[in-house]
Enzyme design. Sequence first.
Site, mmCIF file in Angstrom:
data_model
loop_
_atom_site.group_PDB
_atom_site.id
_atom_site.type_symbol
_atom_site.label_atom_id
_atom_site.label_comp_id
_atom_site.label_asym_id
_atom_site.label_seq_id
_atom_site.Cartn_x
_atom_site.Cartn_y
_atom_site.Cartn_z
ATOM 1 N N GLN A 205 7.896 3.018 -5.882
ATOM 2 C CA GLN A 205 8.882 3.808 -5.129
ATOM 3 C C GLN A 205 10.213 3.874 -5.874
ATOM 4 O O GLN A 205 10.904 4.889 -5.845
ATOM 5 C CB GLN A 205 9.105 3.200 -3.738
ATOM 6 C CG GLN A 205 7.850 3.032 -2.887
ATOM 7 C CD GLN A 205 7.152 4.342 -2.581
ATOM 8 O OE1 GLN A 205 7.786 5.391 -2.486
ATOM 9 N NE2 GLN A 205 5.837 4.291 -2.456
ATOM 10 N N HIS B 119 0.824 -1.214 0.000
ATOM 11 C CA HIS B 119 0.000 0.000 0.000
ATOM 12 C C HIS B 119 0.862 1.270 0.000
ATOM 13 O O HIS B 119 2.047 1.220 0.257
ATOM 14 C CB HIS B 119 -1.039 -0.011 1.128
ATOM 15 C CG HIS B 119 -0.518 0.026 2.527
ATOM 16 N ND1 HIS B 119 -1.340 0.211 3.613
ATOM 17 C CD2 HIS B 119 0.738 -0.108 3.026
ATOM 18 C CE1 HIS B 119 -0.618 0.195 4.708
ATOM 19 N NE2 HIS B 119 0.626 0.000 4.388
ATOM 20 N N GLU B 120 0.236 2.367 -0.358
ATOM 21 C CA GLU B 120 0.944 3.653 -0.525
ATOM 22 C C GLU B 120 2.074 3.553 -1.548
ATOM 23 O O GLU B 120 3.099 4.218 -1.417
ATOM 24 C CB GLU B 120 1.510 4.172 0.811
ATOM 25 C CG GLU B 120 0.566 4.158 1.987
ATOM 26 C CD GLU B 120 -0.680 4.991 1.771
ATOM 27 O OE1 GLU B 120 -0.662 5.879 0.903
ATOM 28 O OE2 GLU B 120 -1.690 4.733 2.453
ATOM 29 N N GLY B 121 1.879 2.715 -2.561
ATOM 30 C CA GLY B 121 2.891 2.581 -3.617
ATOM 31 C C GLY B 121 3.811 1.406 -3.368
ATOM 32 O O GLY B 121 4.529 1.367 -2.381
#
Lengths: 600, 600
Positions: free
Chosen positions: A448, A441-443
């Site tokens: 990244q 999650h969050e990339g």
Amino acid sequence: MNTALMDRETLDFLLYDFLDVESLCARPRYQEHSKDTFRAIMDTAERMAADYFSPHAHEADEHEPRLVNGKVEMIPQVGAAIEAFASAGFLAAVHDAEMGGLQLPVSVSQACFALFRSANTPTSAYLFLTAANANLIKAYGSDEQKRRYLPALLSGKWLGTMALTEANAGSSVPDLRSTATPLGNGCYSMRGTKIFISGGDHELSENIVHLMLARLPDAPQGARGLSLFIVPKHRVRPDGTPGEHNDVSLSGLIHKMGYRGTTSTILSFGENGACVGELIGEPNRGLQCMFHMMNEARIGVGMGSAVLGYMGYRHALEYARTRTQGRHPDQADFSLPQVPIIEHADVKRMLLASKAYVEGGVALCLAGARLADDARTAPEETGRRDAGMLLGLLTPIIKSWPSQFCLEANNLAIQVLGGYGYTRDYPVERLYRDNRLNALHEGTHGIQGIDLLGRKAGADEGHAMRLLGQRISSTIDRAKNCGRQSLCAHAAQLEREWSELGHTTDVLTCELKRDRRKALANASIYLETAGRTVVAWIWLEQALAALRAAERSARGMAFVSGKIAACDWYFKCELPRNAAQHALLRRLDGTAMDMRAEWF
Amino acid sequence: MNTALMDRETLDFLLYDFLDVESLCARPRYQEHSKDTFRAIMDTAERMAADYFSPHAHEADEHEPRLVNGKVEMIPQVGAAIEAFASAGFLAAVHDAEMGGLQLPVSVSQACFALFRSANTPTSAYLFLTAANANLIKAYGSDEQKRRYLPALLSGKWLGTMALTEANAGSSVPDLRSTATPLGNGCYSMRGTKIFISGGDHELSENIVHLMLARLPDAPQGARGLSLFIVPKHRVRPDGTPGEHNDVSLSGLIHKMGYRGTTSTILSFGENGACVGELIGEPNRGLQCMFHMMNEARIGVGMGSAVLGYMGYRHALEYARTRTQGRHPDQADFSLPQVPIIEHADVKRMLLASKAYVEGGVALCLAGARLADDARTAPEETGRRDAGMLLGLLTPIIKSWPSQFCLEANNLAIQVLGGYGYTRDYPVERLYRDNRLNALHEGTHGIQGIDLLGRKAGADEGHAMRLLGQRISSTIDRAKNCGRQSLCAHAAQLEREWSELGHTTDVLTCELKRDRRKALANASIYLETAGRTVVAWIWLEQALAALRAAERSARGMAFVSGKIAACDWYFKCELPRNAAQHALLRRLDGTAMDMRAEWF
């Protein structure tokens, strides 16, 4: 040994010896604070995490939220924990005192939060999402929006989410399709379906405030056509109380590998054409606003991952100290008592690797939080700007490195406990399952990596990398003159590693201009390599901080020796893994990129 | 693409092109067999695995066995699958035709079993345990014992276990404490508590045959005082039917991270002094007998791990081919359609790494099974002896390498599926959880490392290592002359790697005589390094086999190109990771060993 929470001395060492947060009290924003107030707040956090969060961690995993008659049912302890946290003011930890906030530095607040995460990550997720949601409204909301939403959010009366992902666009944010149609009264009619919305529905609060990305009519394609909206579950009456249902409906709960205490939902907005949202920030600038929340969320993910790894390590350590099993390989006399397994070299190796990963991870994330403090309150404008740039560069590493290596600590914790570690009677397998989310999650790592190599490393002709280089050089200089031979050797090794990374970065950023696809093909490996180098720097800094603390008699010899040993292990056994990766990156290895789909 | 089972072409390639199992049909034991009979048996296995095993894999995970009124309750499909498998004769796959067996080579039977494992590992575990149990009784039992137990076991009427582990002695077998007291009638009164006994209790069969390690009165301390006993759940009446309860009671079910369909139990033997066992094999030689079963079990663990990794890869591949998401980094036009994620370099990288791990793992284990065939049926005595020694050397690698790297493929499969991979709606997280057991049971990595370095690598002055070296040299020679430049380069690289491993082995085996504790301190890293080298050899052999198959037009170009690409990836991106480990091993790195318990 208390295994319910993160060890306080580890956090105190990082705050006071490693990051010197006391010095922040000289800045106007924090002048009401002192080491004493920081300590008192940490004490409260510790007590509350132990009393309200830790006790139901296992039960929340075994009894995940269920949908019963259209409502989300969960164990009652979650609500009690949220209430306790909010009533102690932690939701407003970094907010202004005049708004009822604690006005804490980000670094100190992250250390507090680490205690809650360590006790129970899934329950605390509702709170961190709400805090981030409130932070965004504070940064971008109109005065009216702040007045309407912030008091309810910061007091925990309402909880918040970020409603970003859609089924057709997981990692591809530019492809989001939800829409917002002006109603003429300054409000918008919202339509769309969002998936993987954590905390998206529950009965924990009288209202839920969604921050939703959607497209205005005629908005440009891609990310530049996304706007951000505040969409409450219940419309807000003029008197500020929640009114009629806002046509946000729960389409389903998602059942996950771990992190089970946090509801994950599919939400339908405007199925009946009656979902009303308010624009927050500028039209078509929604992603920038969301990134304000997301960058904070990414530090949070890194910290969450480091803390989950830390807890695995802590349980493994306790087990290894008390469990006896076997004898040394040179002992054939079976009348000798069995030894604690911590005496076995292979167990020590796993524990030392774990220590290096998790204490490196927590230190990395708190160093990121300290940069957030500098970006906000450093005395000079250049200091603020440089800290912001450096934090931007490090954010993909802060998000990813712990998600990979502190997860490995969870894996090693299972291994240390052996067959017992595989059972649900011990928490280590749950901690692994919880932590496995953080690489997603969050990339993901892939996202990244592209952020670091494609956007950050070469930006402004490498300005942020140069800033990082200056910090690393300063550490190297101090280590070379610290009078301790092993650290001096590590300093020389770090100097070489940094230069290797610079060379590799040059090759790749140069290729970016020629063939972007090829240059980014191994971005994930670049991310891992850069992360491994950065954490070497963090470890050398920690070792120096431990020596300083020993000189002042602030820490005992066992603590300091442990830090030095973990630093040694990292430089001798972990950092050398970079060499093979540099070679692969520099030859722009195309083995994977050239693979064809039909050959698999 | 069928994702319910392992891909048949992969297995056929390994059996016929890589291992040339057809040539086994020239040996007397297999002369009734031909490629046609092998194929027909594989067809049956495939059909049966698809019909009886695959459909309930998800349900068995969600509804693990429960204890209800003292009995183990589970979903009924498990029993139906066991019956189908047994009635097709697969329990007696390798047994003599005159006993009703299929008299298959071990390699072919392992390929059959791989199909069942791929469909449903936890359900098939009951069967593989029973087959191994029967194999042990066949090898060591008296005629009377064989008569009494084998027909019931081989027909699946009764199921079997291995009852080894006790709570106080997980990895430390010499510390087992269960006892066997002679009753004077040739039988023994058994007492003790065993833990982690897979298939230890259930209602799937009318009897359960435990093979239990225990100590006779006045037996020597340590492993040399262990004897093996047959202990049925119900005593066997003279007419062969199960009679009264044998005082083996279920103390509890163990709830695991994964592998949930297989009951894991705590069993009490002789709580009421009424548990009767029969000695099997010689007194005090129980561990040798058990190792007969355990070595087979270790190949089974390796194969199980490789297959679970393979299934993760297969699901990830299917997902990546059909899921569209984003565009290439050099495409900024959002009106272009999204591309299948398999087109993204990072996804390709994860899939190619997975392919290299899982196809390497399955090939390694089947090569081990082929050695078991040679150890049993090679025409010359030296051929049989050498194959046995080589298999002994490779067993810890066959057990461990897939448990580490094919598990990594399961991890990568979750990553490829992103957020969806973390949900229980897709099987990849379950496959990870199932596979996590394999690094633990039948000896952890730590135990296998000590086996390889402490017992096998230096034994007989390195005879087994020399045998392995001869095989590897032969592969290198053929690769150098295969006319394909990349494989020729890989051959040269493997030659260097093998020589590096030899050097490292010399340093460590030399140190073994000086300081055993120090030499074994990094045995797990030695195990990983040796495994990585061995799998490089396996990959070079697979690439050569693929080229041979292409020449004969036995395999299509896409298949062959895929094998060559995976081999390339392995040599370019995986094998270079050994360099840092050789350096660590050769300097006898003591960082972990010198760490003190109180410094953590």
